[in-house]
Design an enzyme around this catalytic site. Structure first.
Site, mmCIF file in Angstrom:
data_model
loop_
_atom_site.group_PDB
_atom_site.id
_atom_site.type_symbol
_atom_site.label_atom_id
_atom_site.label_comp_id
_atom_site.label_asym_id
_atom_site.label_seq_id
_atom_site.Cartn_x
_atom_site.Cartn_y
_atom_site.Cartn_z
ATOM 1 N N CYS A 115 0.818 -1.222 0.000
ATOM 2 C CA CYS A 115 0.000 0.000 0.000
ATOM 3 C C CYS A 115 0.851 1.271 0.000
ATOM 4 O O CYS A 115 0.378 2.335 -0.381
ATOM 5 C CB CYS A 115 -0.938 0.015 1.209
ATOM 6 S SG CYS A 115 -2.080 -1.369 1.218
ATOM 7 N N HIS A 256 -3.271 7.258 3.432
ATOM 8 C CA HIS A 256 -3.697 6.011 2.796
ATOM 9 C C HIS A 256 -5.073 5.647 3.326
ATOM 10 O O HIS A 256 -5.330 5.725 4.524
ATOM 11 C CB HIS A 256 -2.682 4.905 3.127
ATOM 12 C CG HIS A 256 -3.126 3.546 2.711
ATOM 13 N ND1 HIS A 256 -3.657 3.304 1.467
ATOM 14 C CD2 HIS A 256 -3.150 2.362 3.376
ATOM 15 C CE1 HIS A 256 -3.975 2.026 1.382
ATOM 16 N NE2 HIS A 256 -3.685 1.433 2.523
ATOM 17 N N ASN A 286 -10.090 -0.027 0.427
ATOM 18 C CA ASN A 286 -8.632 0.081 0.394
ATOM 19 C C ASN A 286 -8.145 -0.338 -1.004
ATOM 20 O O ASN A 286 -8.210 -1.516 -1.348
ATOM 21 C CB ASN A 286 -8.054 -0.830 1.484
ATOM 22 C CG ASN A 286 -6.535 -0.790 1.535
ATOM 23 O OD1 ASN A 286 -5.876 -0.255 0.645
ATOM 24 N ND2 ASN A 286 -5.974 -1.359 2.590
HETATM 25 C C1 LIG Z 1 -10.060 -5.910 9.861
HETATM 26 C C2 LIG Z 1 -10.638 -5.030 10.957
HETATM 27 C C3 LIG Z 1 -11.684 -4.114 10.349
HETATM 28 C C4 LIG Z 1 -11.326 -5.921 11.962
HETATM 29 O O1 LIG Z 1 -11.876 -5.136 12.985
HETATM 30 P P1 LIG Z 1 -11.617 -5.520 14.508
HETATM 31 O O2 LIG Z 1 -12.378 -4.554 15.308
HETATM 32 O O3 LIG Z 1 -10.147 -5.609 14.720
HETATM 33 O O4 LIG Z 1 -12.311 -6.919 14.593
HETATM 34 P P2 LIG Z 1 -11.680 -8.350 14.956
HETATM 35 O O5 LIG Z 1 -10.742 -8.806 13.891
HETATM 36 O O6 LIG Z 1 -11.156 -8.306 16.349
HETATM 37 O O7 LIG Z 1 -12.981 -9.235 14.890
HETATM 38 C C5 LIG Z 1 -14.074 -9.013 15.774
HETATM 39 C C6 LIG Z 1 -15.181 -9.968 15.382
HETATM 40 O O8 LIG Z 1 -15.757 -9.540 14.139
HETATM 41 C C7 LIG Z 1 -15.799 -10.639 13.234
HETATM 42 N N1 LIG Z 1 -15.680 -10.136 11.868
HETATM 43 C C8 LIG Z 1 -14.542 -9.971 11.152
HETATM 44 N N2 LIG Z 1 -14.866 -9.524 9.918
HETATM 45 C C9 LIG Z 1 -16.199 -9.399 9.888
HETATM 46 C C10 LIG Z 1 -17.097 -8.977 8.903
HETATM 47 N N3 LIG Z 1 -16.715 -8.564 7.687
HETATM 48 N N4 LIG Z 1 -18.415 -8.950 9.216
HETATM 49 C C11 LIG Z 1 -18.841 -9.337 10.415
HETATM 50 N N5 LIG Z 1 -18.039 -9.755 11.385
HETATM 51 C C12 LIG Z 1 -16.735 -9.776 11.121
HETATM 52 C C13 LIG Z 1 -14.643 -11.502 13.656
HETATM 53 O O9 LIG Z 1 -14.797 -12.814 13.186
HETATM 54 C C14 LIG Z 1 -14.703 -11.384 15.148
HETATM 55 O O10 LIG Z 1 -15.698 -12.252 15.596
HETATM 56 P P3 LIG Z 1 -15.495 -13.069 16.977
HETATM 57 O O11 LIG Z 1 -15.358 -12.017 18.043
HETATM 58 O O12 LIG Z 1 -16.737 -13.874 17.058
HETATM 59 O O13 LIG Z 1 -14.238 -13.875 16.789
HETATM 60 C C15 LIG Z 1 -9.547 -4.195 11.656
HETATM 61 O O14 LIG Z 1 -8.736 -5.025 12.448
HETATM 62 C C16 LIG Z 1 -8.693 -3.471 10.691
HETATM 63 O O15 LIG Z 1 -9.165 -2.580 10.002
HETATM 64 N N6 LIG Z 1 -7.397 -3.779 10.640
HETATM 65 C C17 LIG Z 1 -6.487 -3.138 9.711
HETATM 66 C C18 LIG Z 1 -6.780 -3.643 8.335
HETATM 67 C C19 LIG Z 1 -6.119 -2.842 7.289
HETATM 68 O O16 LIG Z 1 -6.425 -1.692 7.142
HETATM 69 N N7 LIG Z 1 -5.228 -3.476 6.540
HETATM 70 C C20 LIG Z 1 -4.545 -2.890 5.463
HETATM 71 C C21 LIG Z 1 -3.458 -2.009 5.950
HETATM 72 S S1 LIG Z 1 -2.674 -1.290 4.586
#
Ligand SMILES: CC(C)(COP(=O)(O)OP(=O)(O)OC[C@H]1O[C@@H](n2cnc3c(N)ncnc32)[C@H](O)[C@@H]1OP(=O)(O)O)[C@@H](O)C(=O)NCCC(=O)NCCS
Length: 329
Positions: A115, A256, A286
């Site tokens: 990215c 970003h 993204n």
């Molecule tokens: C991916 C992201 C949105 C997840 O959000 P989060 O608040 O960290 O959520 P978690 O991963 O802890 O998951 C929480 C719950 O939501 C669930 N979940 C994950 N994706 C889901 C979706 N699309 N829809 C519904 N539930 C979802 C998980 O399975 C988890 O369930 P559980 O508690 O029963 O295990 C977040 O971590 C994030 O944005 N990370 C950075 C990603 C990014 O930007 N990457 C590129 C960088 S360049």
């Protein structure tokens, strides 16, 4: 503020026509519009056609950037394409793009900084101009992320979109353009955001097929989130220090576009209020290396980015890689 080195002679962006909404994802996966919007800020994203390649999207963005710069493709001496989703592993997407554009006088090569790729590419282009090796450099951020997305994995599939952005760089007279930049990486954390198969570690089998799901993006979301916030805050302060300015002097932060909460945390650390931050992650998701040029181009059209403004670009991606740039627009 320090003098600028290379100027943005032209800027262009392209996103595919087809839009996939969160409601569409509700039909594909166990997810909800509310969950996606609350955790990421994303409402919809643009999806390339099956026959639409990274180089084809890059060509559309390039044509717009060249038009603004007033150059023909043959005027380019360098093409740098930042992409994590090349059309083929060999040769480079930059060479495909060169052929599509008819940029017969250019040297062309890809860079891979996920990215952060477009900012890395701008720094490479600026350095080539400063060294005298190049005069007119086309820098792309172009991605077809939907081609490496696991459509059965709700933790990644809802996050990404396709698109391309391009800039033409030329030597600055010192008053406008790139004022400072900062790049950094940490390869020890590679496995937190990666695509494990397809290269030398896990090559395709004799039938040319990849086994398992290692071909797709895999991510430890929470860890990536924490690292992104920490690194983008670090990058923002480094570019400002190098430019000899403070955050009060920044007219527009264009980060970003990965996740609204990451953007808000970055702005907060940098001490820049959200009314001076450009956000379009809600409509594109993204788009990796394409996200900042797409946002810059859109900010311009929306009247949010005007000549004379001081702009801070901040990025983060797989690798991990991160970086920043101060631009006098
Ligand atoms: C991916 C992201 C949105 C997840 O959000 P989060 O608040 O960290 O959520 P978690 O991963 O802890 O998951 C929480 C719950 O939501 C669930 N979940 C994950 N994706 C889901 C979706 N699309 N829809 C519904 N539930 C979802 C998980 O399975 C988890 O369930 P559980 O508690 O029963 O295990 C977040 O971590 C994030 O944005 N990370 C950075 C990603 C990014 O930007 N990457 C590129 C960088 S360049």
């Amino acid at each position: 503020m320090k003098a600028a080195t290379s100027v943005f002679a032209g800027l262009g962006a392209y996103t595919p026509e087809k839009v996939l909404t969160n409601a569409d994802f509700e039909k594909l996966l166990e997810t909800s519009d509310t969950w996606i919007r609350e955790r990421t800020g994303i409402s919809e994203r643009h999806i390339a056609r099956r026959d639409e390649t990274t180089a084809m999207m890059a060509a559309e963005a390039s044509k717009a950037a060249l038009k603004e710069a007033g150059f023909g493709p043959e005027d380019l001496d360098t093409i740098i394409c930042a992409t994590a989703t090349p059309d083929r592993l060999l040769p480079s997407t930059a060479c495909d793009l060169q052929a599509l554009l008819g940029a017969t006088n250019a040297k062309a090569f890809d860079i891979q900084a996920a990215c952060s790729g477009w900012i890395y590419g701008l720094v490479m282009g600026d350095s080539l101009i400063q060294s005298g090796a190049s005069e007119r450099v086309l820098v792309l951020g172009a991605e077809k992320l939907t081609s490496i997305m696991d459509w059965t994995d709700r933790t990644t599939a809802v996050l990404f979109g396709d698109g391309a952005g391009a800039a033409v760089l030329t030597k600055s007279d010192g008053t406008r353009g790139i004022v400072s930049s900062y790049l950094k990486s940490d390869g020890t954390l590679a496995e937190l955001l990666w695509r494990p198969a397809g290269g030398t570690v896990c090559p395709p089998n004799e039938q040319g097929q990849l086994e398992g799901r290692g071909y797709y993006i895999k991510m430890a979301g929470r860890e990536v989130f924490k690292n992104a916030v920490r690194s983008m805050a670090d990058a923002a302060s480094k570019a400002l220090d190098k430019a000899g300015i403070t955050s009060e002097q920044v007219d527009l932060l264009v980060p970003h576009q990965a996740n609204l909460r990451i953007i808000e945390a970055t702005a907060n650390h940098a001490n820049i209020p959200m009314d001076r931050v450009y956000v379009n992650v809600d409509r594109y998701g993204n788009t990796s290396s394409a996200s900042i040029p797409i946002a810059l181009d859109e900010a311009r059209r929306a009247g949010r980015l005007k000549p004379g403004m001081t702009v801070l670009l901040v990025t983060f991606g797989a690798g991990f890689t991160w970086g920043s740039m101060v631009v006098k627009w």
